[in-house]
Design an enzyme around this catalytic site. Sequence first.
Site, PDB file in Angstrom:
ATOM      1  CE  LYS A 160      -3.960   2.037   2.426  1.00 47.63           C
ATOM      2  NZ  LYS A 160      -4.890   2.216   1.314  1.00 47.63           N
TER       3      LYS A 160
HETATM    4  N1  PPE Z   1      -7.959  -1.008  -2.803  1.00 44.63           N
HETATM    5  C1  PPE Z   1      -7.356   0.195  -2.736  1.00 44.63           C
HETATM    6  C2  PPE Z   1      -6.661   0.718  -3.926  1.00 44.63           C
HETATM    7  C3  PPE Z   1      -7.419   0.909  -1.547  1.00 44.63           C
HETATM    8  O1  PPE Z   1      -6.806   2.096  -1.477  1.00 44.63           O
HETATM    9  C4  PPE Z   1      -8.116   0.385  -0.443  1.00 44.63           C
HETATM   10  C5  PPE Z   1      -8.202   1.144   0.838  1.00 44.63           C
HETATM   11  C6  PPE Z   1      -8.733  -0.883  -0.569  1.00 44.63           C
HETATM   12  C7  PPE Z   1      -8.626  -1.545  -1.765  1.00 44.63           C
HETATM   13  C8  PPE Z   1      -9.444  -1.536   0.569  1.00 44.63           C
HETATM   14  O2  PPE Z   1      -8.521  -1.975   1.551  1.00 44.63           O
HETATM   15  P1  PPE Z   1      -8.889  -2.070   3.094  1.00 44.63           P
HETATM   16  O3  PPE Z   1      -9.056  -0.681   3.594  1.00 44.63           O
HETATM   17  O4  PPE Z   1      -7.751  -2.787   3.692  1.00 44.63           O
HETATM   18  O5  PPE Z   1     -10.153  -2.841   3.186  1.00 44.63           O
HETATM   19  N2  PPE Z   1      -8.258   2.523   0.673  1.00 44.63           N
HETATM   20  C9  PPE Z   1      -7.956   3.354   1.787  1.00 44.63           C
HETATM   21  C10 PPE Z   1      -7.649   4.757   1.372  1.00 44.63           C
HETATM   22  C11 PPE Z   1      -8.727   5.603   0.830  1.00 44.63           C
HETATM   23  C12 PPE Z   1      -8.215   6.993   0.557  1.00 44.63           C
HETATM   24  O6  PPE Z   1      -8.916   7.765  -0.125  1.00 44.63           O
HETATM   25  O7  PPE Z   1      -7.117   7.321   1.021  1.00 44.63           O
HETATM   26  C13 PPE Z   1      -8.991   3.244   2.879  1.00 44.63           C
HETATM   27  O8  PPE Z   1     -10.114   2.796   2.633  1.00 44.63           O
HETATM   28  O9  PPE Z   1      -8.664   3.556   4.013  1.00 44.63           O
END
Ligand code: PPE
Length: 308
Positions: A160
Amino acid sequence: MAGIKEAKYIWMNGEFVPWKEAKIHVLTHALHYASSVFEGIRCYKTKKGSFVFRLKDHIKRLFDSAKIYRMEIPYSFDEILVACKRTVIENGLEECYIRPLVFRGYHSLGVNPLDCPVEVVIAVWEWGKYLGPEALEKGVDVMVSSWTRIAPNTVPPLAKASGNYANGQLIKMEAILYGFSEGIALDSMGFVSEGSGENIFAVKDGVIYTPFLDACILPGITRDTVIKLAREAGYEVREVMLPREFLYIADEVFFTGTAAEITPIKSIDKMIIGKGERGPVTKKLQEMFFSYIKGEVPDKYGWLEPLK
Ligand code: PPE
């Protein structure tokens, strides 16, 4: 869109600094070369106090992301864990979003990051509904992006990392400027990958489908949560290579993410999905998810990390 809701303090390399004074130099390596990794975590207020949802799993992913980029975090796992909780407490918040960021700081400039110090900050703020106030109930309108998702062995998707979000921003800006809430990126093979900040699921004939890690997705913690809860509820969940058009003919499609939680999708590319409203499977999973994070059911997976 409203600006960020400021809190009082930000944890910067081990110290609490007043929000407005949490500054870095303009020649910080990360600002020029995206040499940073981060997490997004939610702390929820419940009747039994505040809990951070799957904090350990988020910190694990933060250390994994740092490892991929050869960054040595100058704090232990437990120090980061405690610092996340202390930042919430120090700010007097009961429910908030937590953003730890690990980045290459100020030293030398040029692509080579190896000599730059690895710094850590943790910010918290109150963050409402990610895709709009009505999104969780009514669903959102989205488009398939004209931008392809980052590809294998380029910008590694299991990290990430801030750099991934150059791609994410192109997807998000296009969607917003075309009048949609979010964009869905396809992978370099043309299969469904994910949203700019969410994983995606489709439901057809009672079976739940979601792209496997092959589709260059972030291994979402909410995704994992939903897979476990869905199986517990007796649904079959298949991780597959998902063709774009499968989304159009699905009964239900929804996003998952820490910020987005479980957000139904009511149309894609102006095509109505199912009945054009939150479907029964999405609703059931939302109910299971929200009762879990509110501490209304036993914490059988150990996902609720007490704040205090
Ligand atoms: N894909 C991406 C690209 C992504 O950024 C997130 C989280 C997810 C999937 C879902 O992952 P999880 O949070 O572990 O379930 N995106 C984060 C950032 C958003 C932002 O605008 O900054 C979040 O949801 O915290």
